[in-house]
Design a protein around this motif. Structure first.
Motif, mmCIF file in Angstrom:
data_model
loop_
_atom_site.group_PDB
_atom_site.id
_atom_site.type_symbol
_atom_site.label_atom_id
_atom_site.label_comp_id
_atom_site.label_asym_id
_atom_site.label_seq_id
_atom_site.Cartn_x
_atom_site.Cartn_y
_atom_site.Cartn_z
ATOM 1 N N THR A 74 1.236 -1.357 -0.109
ATOM 2 C CA THR A 74 -0.009 0.303 0.290
ATOM 3 C C THR A 74 0.955 1.266 0.279
ATOM 4 O OG1 THR A 74 -1.794 -1.259 1.740
ATOM 5 C CG2 THR A 74 -1.740 0.986 0.592
ATOM 6 N N LEU A 75 1.898 0.816 0.973
ATOM 7 C CA LEU A 75 2.554 2.188 0.462
ATOM 8 C C LEU A 75 3.387 2.536 -0.624
ATOM 9 C CD1 LEU A 75 4.080 5.280 2.130
ATOM 10 C CD2 LEU A 75 5.955 3.424 3.243
ATOM 11 N N GLY A 76 3.601 1.754 -1.074
ATOM 12 C CA GLY A 76 4.366 1.851 -2.482
ATOM 13 C C GLY A 76 3.351 1.877 -3.715
ATOM 14 N N LEU A 77 2.000 1.747 -3.427
ATOM 15 C CA LEU A 77 0.737 2.351 -4.555
ATOM 16 C C LEU A 77 0.794 3.801 -4.241
ATOM 17 C CD1 LEU A 77 -1.734 -0.449 -4.448
ATOM 18 C CD2 LEU A 77 -0.140 0.403 -6.131
ATOM 19 N N VAL A 78 0.587 4.037 -2.984
ATOM 20 C CA VAL A 78 0.336 5.410 -2.612
ATOM 21 C C VAL A 78 1.957 6.733 -2.744
ATOM 22 C CG1 VAL A 78 0.273 7.621 -0.391
ATOM 23 C CG2 VAL A 78 -0.956 5.281 -0.249
ATOM 24 N N THR A 79 3.149 6.262 -2.729
ATOM 25 C CA THR A 79 4.114 6.264 -3.290
ATOM 26 C C THR A 79 3.951 6.781 -4.913
ATOM 27 O OG1 THR A 79 5.428 5.761 -1.189
ATOM 28 C CG2 THR A 79 6.427 6.957 -3.304
ATOM 29 N N LEU A 80 3.316 5.486 -5.593
ATOM 30 C CA LEU A 80 3.741 5.699 -7.308
ATOM 31 C C LEU A 80 2.856 6.443 -7.410
ATOM 32 C CD1 LEU A 80 4.781 4.482 -10.026
ATOM 33 C CD2 LEU A 80 2.649 2.744 -8.984
ATOM 34 N N PHE A 81 1.278 6.658 -7.240
ATOM 35 C CA PHE A 81 0.605 7.481 -7.273
ATOM 36 C C PHE A 81 0.801 8.940 -7.207
ATOM 37 C CE2 PHE A 81 -2.471 2.998 -6.954
ATOM 38 C CZ PHE A 81 -2.698 3.649 -8.044
ATOM 39 N N GLY A 82 1.090 9.087 -5.592
ATOM 40 C CA GLY A 82 1.500 10.805 -5.806
ATOM 41 C C GLY A 82 2.258 11.026 -6.177
ATOM 42 N N LEU A 83 3.816 10.468 -6.920
ATOM 43 C CA LEU A 83 4.266 11.213 -8.037
ATOM 44 C C LEU A 83 3.688 11.135 -9.297
ATOM 45 C CD1 LEU A 83 7.664 8.184 -7.100
ATOM 46 C CD2 LEU A 83 7.019 11.151 -6.618
ATOM 47 N N LEU A 84 2.903 10.178 -9.563
ATOM 48 C CA LEU A 84 2.218 10.761 -11.041
ATOM 49 C C LEU A 84 1.657 11.274 -10.623
ATOM 50 C CD1 LEU A 84 1.859 6.722 -11.994
ATOM 51 C CD2 LEU A 84 3.347 8.317 -12.428
ATOM 52 N N LEU A 85 0.091 11.669 -9.645
ATOM 53 C CA LEU A 85 -0.807 12.635 -9.422
ATOM 54 C C LEU A 85 -0.315 13.609 -8.545
ATOM 55 C CD1 LEU A 85 -3.844 9.730 -8.959
ATOM 56 C CD2 LEU A 85 -2.588 10.607 -11.202
ATOM 57 N N GLY A 86 0.644 13.338 -8.053
ATOM 58 C CA GLY A 86 1.064 14.532 -7.044
ATOM 59 C C GLY A 86 -0.032 15.055 -5.783
ATOM 60 N N ILE A 87 0.284 15.619 -5.027
ATOM 61 C CA ILE A 87 -0.297 15.977 -3.793
ATOM 62 C C ILE A 87 -2.092 16.079 -4.139
ATOM 63 C CG2 ILE A 87 -0.429 16.999 -1.986
ATOM 64 C CD1 ILE A 87 2.461 15.600 -1.969
ATOM 65 N N GLY A 88 -2.427 15.595 -3.055
ATOM 66 C CA GLY A 88 -4.179 15.420 -2.957
ATOM 67 C C GLY A 88 -4.471 14.210 -2.745
ATOM 68 N N LEU A 89 -5.299 13.791 -2.607
ATOM 69 C CA LEU A 89 -7.023 12.753 -1.924
ATOM 70 C C LEU A 89 -6.499 11.674 -2.908
ATOM 71 C CD1 LEU A 89 -8.206 11.548 0.735
ATOM 72 C CD2 LEU A 89 -9.848 12.628 -0.584
ATOM 73 N N LEU A 90 -6.893 12.101 -4.349
ATOM 74 C CA LEU A 90 -6.935 11.411 -5.329
ATOM 75 C C LEU A 90 -5.888 9.305 -4.889
ATOM 76 C CD1 LEU A 90 -8.271 9.894 -8.375
ATOM 77 C CD2 LEU A 90 -6.787 11.460 -8.949
ATOM 78 N N ALA A 91 -4.304 10.182 -5.268
ATOM 79 C CA ALA A 91 -3.874 9.586 -4.780
ATOM 80 C C ALA A 91 -4.072 7.995 -4.605
ATOM 81 C CB ALA A 91 -2.028 9.867 -4.749
ATOM 82 N N PRO A 92 -3.351 8.361 -2.254
ATOM 83 C CA PRO A 92 -4.344 7.781 -1.416
ATOM 84 C C PRO A 92 -5.592 6.742 -1.782
ATOM 85 C CG PRO A 92 -3.945 9.766 -0.687
ATOM 86 C CD PRO A 92 -3.356 9.726 -2.194
#
Length: 219
Positions: A74-92
């Motif tokens: 899960t942490l890896g997914l949050v980090t990956l989506f955070g890098l792709l989508l930026g700061i915000g709720l969508l990534a987590p």
């Protein structure tokens, strides 16, 4: 032991419950993230699971997909989506949905598979359509297993929703990450205790719902 006492004092201090960054607001944020993640996952996984369970087709694929999703960090997914989508709720949020889908999928197809085939055959013999069999026979009888999947998914998301703070969001994780950053260990431990308490409270609520929805003959 002293750290635990300090953490309990921090968590029960009324001053920490008020204000826009208080425990009350962070608790509601944590619940909102959980509701969104599990709700979206249910919209995806439950219909697919019910279809698989009712038709008895595609179970191997569903099990494989659920197992693969469980293996994702899960942490890896949050980090990956955070890098792709930026700061915000969508990534987590995407990560929480991925985390919740396996349990909901398993609960949905197990709910149908657990029903005695003779009961389903009797319903067909009475002229019920496949949709009627699913909604009036299989789903009511298998509801406890569906709720079990919901319980598992909800607890998993509650436990990991603190990672929303990792990419700049709120929730109880803010206390954990802030405490770690400032070496305020009572706050860090207090935030963890609040997550545990929330998980226990929600588990008790869902367990009560599961018992209420169980068919009387199977309770």
């Amino acid at each position: 032991m002293s750290q635990l006492i300090l953490a309990l004092q921090w968590a029960t201090d009324p001053a920490h419950w008020s204000g826009p960054t208080g425990i009350g607001v962070r608790l509601l944020e944590h619940l909102w993230y959980t509701l969104l993640g599990v709700g979206i996952a249910a919209l995806i996984a439950v219909p697919i699971g019910l279809l698989v369970g009712h038709t008895r087709r595609g179970r191997g694929l569903a099990v494989a997909a659920a197992g693969a999703a469980r293996a994702l960090p899960t942490l890896g997914l949050v980090t990956l989506f955070g890098l792709l989508l930026g700061i915000g709720l969508l990534a987590p949020l995407i990560a929480f949905v991925v985390l919740a889908i396996p349990s909901l999928l398993a609960g949905a197809y197990s709910a149908c598979e657990a029903v005695d085939p003779r009961t389903v055959d009797a319903a067909r013999a009475q002229g019920m359509t496949e949709l009627q069999i699913l909604t009036r026979v299989e789903l009511p009888l298998g509801m406890p297993l569906l709720i079990t999947g919901l319980r598992s998914a909800t607890l998993q998301v509650i436990a990991t929703a603190m990672l929303a703070a990792y990419v700049g969001n709120g929730g109880l994780g803010r206390f954990i990450f802030l405490g770690l950053k400032t070496q305020d260990y009572p706050q860090m431990l207090g935030g963890s205790l609040l997550v545990i308490a929330l998980a226990i409270a929600v588990e008790a609520l869902l367990l009560g719902i599961q018992r209420l929805t169980a068919p009387r003959g199977l309770a």
